[in-house]
Motif scaffolding. Structure first.
Motif, PDB file in Angstrom:
ATOM      1  N   VAL A 124      38.004  72.068  75.730  1.00 31.60           N
ATOM      2  CA  VAL A 124      37.490  71.185  76.770  1.00 31.60           C
ATOM      3  C   VAL A 124      37.189  72.029  78.000  1.00 31.60           C
ATOM      4  O   VAL A 124      38.059  72.767  78.483  1.00 31.60           O
ATOM      5  N   LEU A 125      35.936  71.926  78.482  1.00 35.82           N
ATOM      6  CA  LEU A 125      35.512  72.752  79.617  1.00 35.82           C
ATOM      7  C   LEU A 125      34.792  71.901  80.655  1.00 35.82           C
ATOM      8  O   LEU A 125      34.042  70.986  80.301  1.00 35.82           O
ATOM      9  N   PRO A 126      34.985  72.230  81.947  1.00 40.00           N
ATOM     10  CA  PRO A 126      34.303  71.482  83.007  1.00 40.00           C
ATOM     11  C   PRO A 126      32.816  71.840  83.078  1.00 40.00           C
ATOM     12  O   PRO A 126      32.406  72.950  82.721  1.00 40.00           O
ATOM     13  N   LEU A 127      32.024  70.899  83.582  1.00 41.66           N
ATOM     14  CA  LEU A 127      30.583  71.117  83.707  1.00 41.66           C
ATOM     15  C   LEU A 127      30.263  72.347  84.550  1.00 41.66           C
ATOM     16  O   LEU A 127      29.313  73.067  84.252  1.00 41.66           O
ATOM     17  N   GLN A 128      31.023  72.596  85.599  1.00 42.39           N
ATOM     18  CA  GLN A 128      30.792  73.781  86.432  1.00 42.39           C
ATOM     19  C   GLN A 128      30.752  75.039  85.566  1.00 42.39           C
ATOM     20  O   GLN A 128      29.824  75.837  85.648  1.00 42.39           O
ATOM     21  N   PHE A 129      31.757  75.201  84.714  1.00 45.91           N
ATOM     22  CA  PHE A 129      31.811  76.361  83.830  1.00 45.91           C
ATOM     23  C   PHE A 129      30.650  76.349  82.845  1.00 45.91           C
ATOM     24  O   PHE A 129      30.004  77.382  82.610  1.00 45.91           O
ATOM     25  N   LEU A 130      30.380  75.193  82.244  1.00 51.64           N
ATOM     26  CA  LEU A 130      29.317  75.096  81.238  1.00 51.64           C
ATOM     27  C   LEU A 130      27.948  75.431  81.821  1.00 51.64           C
ATOM     28  O   LEU A 130      27.135  76.074  81.151  1.00 51.64           O
ATOM     29  N   ILE A 131      27.699  75.023  83.037  1.00 54.74           N
ATOM     30  CA  ILE A 131      26.414  75.316  83.692  1.00 54.74           C
ATOM     31  C   ILE A 131      26.268  76.814  83.925  1.00 54.74           C
ATOM     32  O   ILE A 131      25.231  77.411  83.635  1.00 54.74           O
ATOM     33  N   GLU A 132      27.316  77.431  84.456  1.00 56.67           N
ATOM     34  CA  GLU A 132      27.274  78.878  84.706  1.00 56.67           C
ATOM     35  C   GLU A 132      27.167  79.651  83.395  1.00 56.67           C
ATOM     36  O   GLU A 132      26.407  80.618  83.286  1.00 56.67           O
ATOM     37  N   ASP A 133      27.915  79.217  82.387  1.00 56.23           N
ATOM     38  CA  ASP A 133      27.894  79.880  81.091  1.00 56.23           C
ATOM     39  C   ASP A 133      26.521  79.753  80.426  1.00 56.23           C
ATOM     40  O   ASP A 133      26.064  80.680  79.745  1.00 56.23           O
ATOM     41  N   TYR A 134      25.878  78.609  80.616  1.00 54.74           N
ATOM     42  CA  TYR A 134      24.538  78.402  80.063  1.00 54.74           C
ATOM     43  C   TYR A 134      23.583  79.478  80.575  1.00 54.74           C
ATOM     44  O   TYR A 134      22.835  80.081  79.801  1.00 54.74           O
ATOM     45  N   LEU A 135      23.615  79.734  81.868  1.00 52.12           N
ATOM     46  CA  LEU A 135      22.740  80.764  82.444  1.00 52.12           C
ATOM     47  C   LEU A 135      23.084  82.142  81.888  1.00 52.12           C
ATOM     48  O   LEU A 135      22.187  82.894  81.499  1.00 52.12           O
ATOM     49  N   HIS A 136      24.365  82.477  81.811  1.00 48.08           N
ATOM     50  CA  HIS A 136      24.764  83.795  81.283  1.00 48.08           C
ATOM     51  C   HIS A 136      24.309  83.969  79.836  1.00 48.08           C
ATOM     52  O   HIS A 136      23.813  85.033  79.461  1.00 48.08           O
ATOM     53  N   HIS A 137      24.492  82.923  79.045  1.00 46.77           N
ATOM     54  CA  HIS A 137      24.071  82.952  77.642  1.00 46.77           C
ATOM     55  C   HIS A 137      22.564  83.169  77.546  1.00 46.77           C
ATOM     56  O   HIS A 137      22.087  83.992  76.754  1.00 46.77           O
TER      57      HIS A 137
END
Length: 149
Positions: A124-137
């Motif tokens: 389970v991950l917060p949207l803040q992390f998922l948004i940043e991770d999306y860009l890195h990916h």
């Protein structure tokens, strides 16, 4: 990293990447380095799939209680046969999807950034992390396609 920066970077990438992708010779764009490896074309298709799934996370994560959103990247690339698809269609879909995601990310409230999504493995991950991770990916895979930008 602030999500406003993510939105700006997504738009910047949408401005610069398409021309670089269009300049890649067809042979180089469709070449597979080894069996089971994706071509640059398939990597771009994977980025469309990533946009699709993350779009779900960034929207459903705000309106549902911890939705589970997961996908098998290899299976998605395989069944959609990106290798056989038109380069320009994949590229336009990638660009349009990411411009839309940038618009979504720009307006996410601080409270909504704390809301979470669940992966298929239960993480389970917060949207803040998922948004940043999306860009890195995305940046990782874009470098595989076009090199430095």
């Amino acid at each position: 990293m602030a999500v406003q920066h993510v939105a700006q970077q997504l738009l910047h990438l949408c401005d610069i990447i398409p021309d670089s992708v269009r300049r890649i010779p067809d042979f180089d764009f469709t070449f597979k380095r080894a069996p089971g490896k994706w071509s640059k074309k398939e990597i771009l298709g994977h980025l469309v799939d990533s946009a699709s799934n993350n779009h779900q996370r960034f929207v459903r994560g705000r309106v549902e209680n911890v939705p589970t959103i997961a996908y098998d990247g290899d299976a998605w690339v395989s069944v959609q046969q990106y290798q056989e698809q038109d380069r320009e269609l994949i590229l336009q879909l990638w660009e349009t999807y990411n411009r839309h995601i940038a618009a979504i990310v720009k307006v996410i409230s601080d409270d909504d950034l704390l809301k979470c999504c669940k992966y298929g493995d239960g993480t389970v991950l917060p949207l803040q992390f998922l948004i940043e991770d999306y860009l890195h990916h995305m940046e990782h895979h874009l470098k595989q396609i076009v090199g430095a930008y």
